[in-house]
Enzyme design. Structure first.
Site, PDB file in Angstrom:
ATOM      1  CB  SER A 119      -0.948  -0.066   1.200  1.00 32.43           C
ATOM      2  OG  SER A 119      -2.095   0.686   0.933  1.00 32.43           O
TER       3      SER A 119
ATOM      4  CG  HIS B 282      -5.647  -2.459   0.227  1.00 30.44           C
ATOM      5  ND1 HIS B 282      -4.837  -2.124  -0.823  1.00 30.44           N
ATOM      6  CD2 HIS B 282      -5.192  -1.737   1.288  1.00 30.44           C
ATOM      7  CE1 HIS B 282      -3.942  -1.232  -0.434  1.00 30.44           C
ATOM      8  NE2 HIS B 282      -4.132  -0.980   0.844  1.00 30.44           N
TER       9      HIS B 282
END
Ligand code: GTR
Length: 429
Positions: free
Chosen positions: A268, A409
């Site tokens: 990320s 994610h």
């Protein structure tokens, strides 16, 4: 996953706007429709600033690489300072029989100006005892403190500012935070596969909020020390990436680690950071970007999911101040993210996405990797080897690896399996 929780915490505007209430969903107003991706033309990495074509590897290595790097410094991440001359590393704890004898654990305090009072960070290192040393290593920043990476009770609790999350009380870590991010760091598996693992809490380098620079390296090292930032001065991603290079300085001197075989990895925002670290610092032998999205591996010009406007509004401190000028003006950016990936060439690069992580634009990440291929070809290196996105959970690629993991994610054990296989192919030749 901790990272998903963090999305909801650190990206308040995202959390509030999330229609479905999950970090993976698209906030209202964000483009989630492939048909609405505008037509765009990517800047050509193989053309010098003066318009001449880049024909051979030498053109790239001697001149074009520096041009592209300079554009990213000027317009996206900012310029970072040189390594600090008086930096010193002190092993503050060591156990040759850690994790039931599986590894040697070392905790190293890195003093950036050589003093205990100055800026610094703590690096946690595990070296597999069964492997022949020096071993290759993975180095990555972590979101929640070194103590969150593994329940090992001897890992020092981070003392730095930390955003709310499991085990965090009053913006500081507590014992309850131990091991809470372990799902993202399959430590035993990495060690069993013969790799050392080194990690640093990113908040030790700079706390992740708009005023965080005051308590981080940017207030103590480099131009930001004046408290005023020029349009091309480093942002937090620049500071974190610079910290990774300082960790590599230390790791390269560790007798048990092979400094020429260190892979940098990040998830990320820390995937963006790993890419920028790997682009700048050619000592990183392999670079892994996990779900890095906007400002990472995803093409800005697609304006799918998170955009330049959104990221610079929500996280104004991540990039150089000048990057904000490109909000809603992606086509005017002198670079796009495929060129960040190309800066890793000819070293092995792995880009990974997740099916539910549409905010990070998986297709934009794949297309950026594909558009980096011509630079790899200059060096005779194979790229992805496919023209279209592969089906989920099927890794592809030669010197550029890619997979689309089914799921949200996150950095998971499944992602790590692919990274370890890729590292076996490239770092064990
Ligand atoms: C989100 C942000 C992304 C990504 C992510 C993370 O809120 O919009 O760019 O960096 O945070 O780091 O978890």
């Amino acid at each position: 996953m901790r990272a998903a929780i963090r999305d909801a915490i650190v990206g308040p505007s995202l959390a509030l706007l999330c229609a479905a209430g999950t970090a993976a969903a698209q906030p209202a107003g964000a483009n989630d429709d492939e048909a609405k991706v505008p037509a765009y033309t990517l800047p050509d990495p193989l053309r010098f600033a003066d318009g001449r074509p880049v024909r051979e590897a030498r053109d790239w290595t001697e001149k074009r690489r520096a041009e592209v790097l300079g554009l990213f410094e000027e317009h996206v991440y900012g310029k970072s300072p040189a390594p600090p001359p008086r930096m010193r590393a002190v092993v503050v704890e060591e156990d040759p029989r850690a994790l039931g004898g599986l590894a040697t654990r070392r905790q190293v305090r890195v003093l950036l100006d050589g003093t205990e009072q100055g800026p610094g960070f703590e690096m946690l290192l595990y070296v597999p005892n069964a492997a022949t040393r020096p071993v290759p290593a993975f180095l990555g920043l972590n979101f929640d403190g070194n103590h969150a990476v593994h329940p090992d009770p001897r890992i020092h609790l981070s003392a730095s500012w930390m955003d709310d999350g499991p085990g965090v009380v009053g913006k500081r870590a507590t014992e309850a935070g131990r091991g809470t991010n372990a799902a993202a760091w399959p430590v035993e598996r990495i060690l069993d596969r013969g790799y050392a693992l080194a990690t640093v809490y990113y908040g030790d380098i700079e706390p992740d909020h708009a005023a965080g620079w005051r308590d981080g390296v940017r207030a103590r090292v480099g131009p930001g020390a004046t408290g005023r930032f020029a349009p091309d001065d480093w942002g937090a991603i620049g500071a974190w990436a610079w910290g990774l290079s300082r960790a590599l300085d230390v790791l390269a001197k560790d007798p048990d680690v092979d400094g020429r075989r260190v892979a940098v990895i990040g998830h990320s925002r820390l995937g963006k950071t790993a890419l920028w670290a790997g682009a700048r610092d050619e000592r990183f032998a392999l670079v892994v970007s996990n779900d890095s999205g906007e400002g990472g591996a995803a093409l800005a010009r697609r304006r799918f999911g998170e955009t330049t406007a959104r990221i610079t509004a929500t996280f104004p401190h991540w990039f150089c101040p000048g990057f904000r000028e490109y909000a809603n003006r992606e086509d005017d950016l002198p670079v796009d993210q495929h060129e960040l990936l190309a800066l890793v060439a000819p070293r092995p690069l792995y880009v990974a996405s997740a099916t539910e992580d549409r905010w990070a634009d998986p297709r934009g990440e794949f297309l950026a990797a594909r558009a980096a291929e011509p630079v790899y070809r200059l060096f005779g290196k194979g790229g992805l080897g496919v023209g279209e996105m592969p089906v989920p959970d099927r890794p592809v690629g030669d010197t550029i690896g890619y997979h689309l993991r089914r799921g949200p994610h996150a950095l998971t054990a499944a992602d790590w399996e692919h990274y370890l296989d890729f590292a076996d192919r490239h770092l064990r030749r």
